[in-house]
Design a protein around this motif. Structure first.
Motif: not given
Length: 335
Positions: A158-159, A112-116, A100-101, A128-130
């Motif tokens: 970012m997205s 960017t946070l890594p998967k997991g 997640l960027t 989706n995260f706000q």
């Protein structure tokens, strides 16, 4: 002249309601001079206020402390007559299914946070995260985020369609229970806590996704100032107890021997609900919940659903029939 303490000021301000007297603290009018309250009337007002405070404390004390973060839930937007409680709040926990960027409000830098990664944040209802809360990230992820983005309480994806809030974090840990962060940000309770917005400047504690108890030296210091690993924990209906591998500056702990080594214990229990006031004009302000750690006290500022519930009990503020019904069902559902 008697010093105007908060409790005394509150008693005077409520005399108009309790005893039918047109007097507010800090003001003097012709009407007020003509109707100066007697000692008996002041005593009666104080007695009623104290009784209502006990009713509020008794009601809030029934909440399962593991549900404490839900007291920060807010209403949905819309007409008051039809308001409901938002189904998501900032303290719900998720595990990222993919990287997640994130960015800050300026959107000039990213990380960017890594998967997991385990995070808390506000879901838009579509997965989706706000935004996410940086203070609850693991210490490793915190260091990465604060190094790249600077001193921000929350980060933003970012997205818009980021899919970060699709997978709930279901493990029961010192950090989370039933997909909810079991300990929200708690500010250290000092004399400043009697004023609104005090939490923005006072030190606070948080629990991170990797089960560290973190202390932050000010309300605007979002990276951990000091922290210690939670070696074990115990939850009952009314108490959360943490056993740390070392003491944490700013947090009162009790040193106990475990085998050949030592751990540092703190126990958190719900306490008195108090109302802060505006530092400018002394008007009654927001409600706050004391959380006691032995002789040390923290506090949690409460949001509008909890405020409606409390006001419906003590009767000192108007609450619509709908908000009374909705807030009562929600808060008492946390028992």
């Amino acid at each position: 002249m008697k010093r105007l303490t908060h409790k005394y000021a509150t008693a005077l301000m409520l005399l108009g309601t309790v005893a039918g007297i047109g007097l507010t603290a800090g003001t003097t009018t012709a009407s007020a001079k003509a109707k100066t309250p007697t000692a008996a009337q002041i005593a009666a007002a104080r007695k009623k206020i104290a009784a209502n405070e006990k009713k509020v404390d008794s009601a809030i004390d029934k909440i399962d402390i593991s549900n404490l973060s839900n007291l920060n839930s807010i209403y949905t937007y819309g007409p008051i007559a039809t308001q409901t409680v938002q189904p998501y709040n900032m303290y719900q926990t998720y595990k990222l299914k993919s990287p997640l960027t994130l960015t800050n409000e300026f959107r000039h830098k990213t990380v960017t946070l890594p998967k997991g990664s385990v995070v808390t944040g506000l879901n838009d209802g579509k997965g989706n995260f706000q935004n996410i809360d940086n203070t609850t990230l693991s210490i490793k992820n915190q260091k990465k985020v604060f190094k790249k983005l600077g001193n921000w309480h929350r980060s933003f994806a970012m997205s818009k369609n980021n899919g970060g809030a699709m997978q709930k974090y279901t493990r029961s840990t010192a950090f989370s229970k039933n997909t909810l962060a079991s300990l929200p940000q708690l500010s250290v309770k000092t004399a400043k806590a009697q004023y609104d917005t005090a939490a923005s400047s006072l030190p606070f504690i948080s629990v991170t996704a990797d089960s560290q108890l973190a202390y932050h030296k000010t309300g605007q210091t979002f990276s951990a100032t000091s922290y210690a690993k939670i070696k074990k924990f115990k939850r009952t209906h009314s108490t959360i107890t943490y056993y740390l591998n070392k003491p944490v500056s700013g947090v009162t702990t009790r040193k106990i021997k475990v085998g050949k080594s030592y751990q540092y214990k703190l126990s958190l229990k719900l306490g008195h609900v108090f109302q802060s006031r505006d530092s400018y004009n002394g008007d009654a302000g927001a409600y706050n919940l004391t959380v006691n750690n032995g002789k040390q006290a923290f506090f949690l500022p409460l949001d509008n659903v909890a405020e409606s519930y409390i006001s419906s009990i003590n009767g000192n503020e108007y609450v619509s029939d709908n908000d009374k019904k909705v807030s009562t069902a929600f808060v008492e559902g946390l028992y």
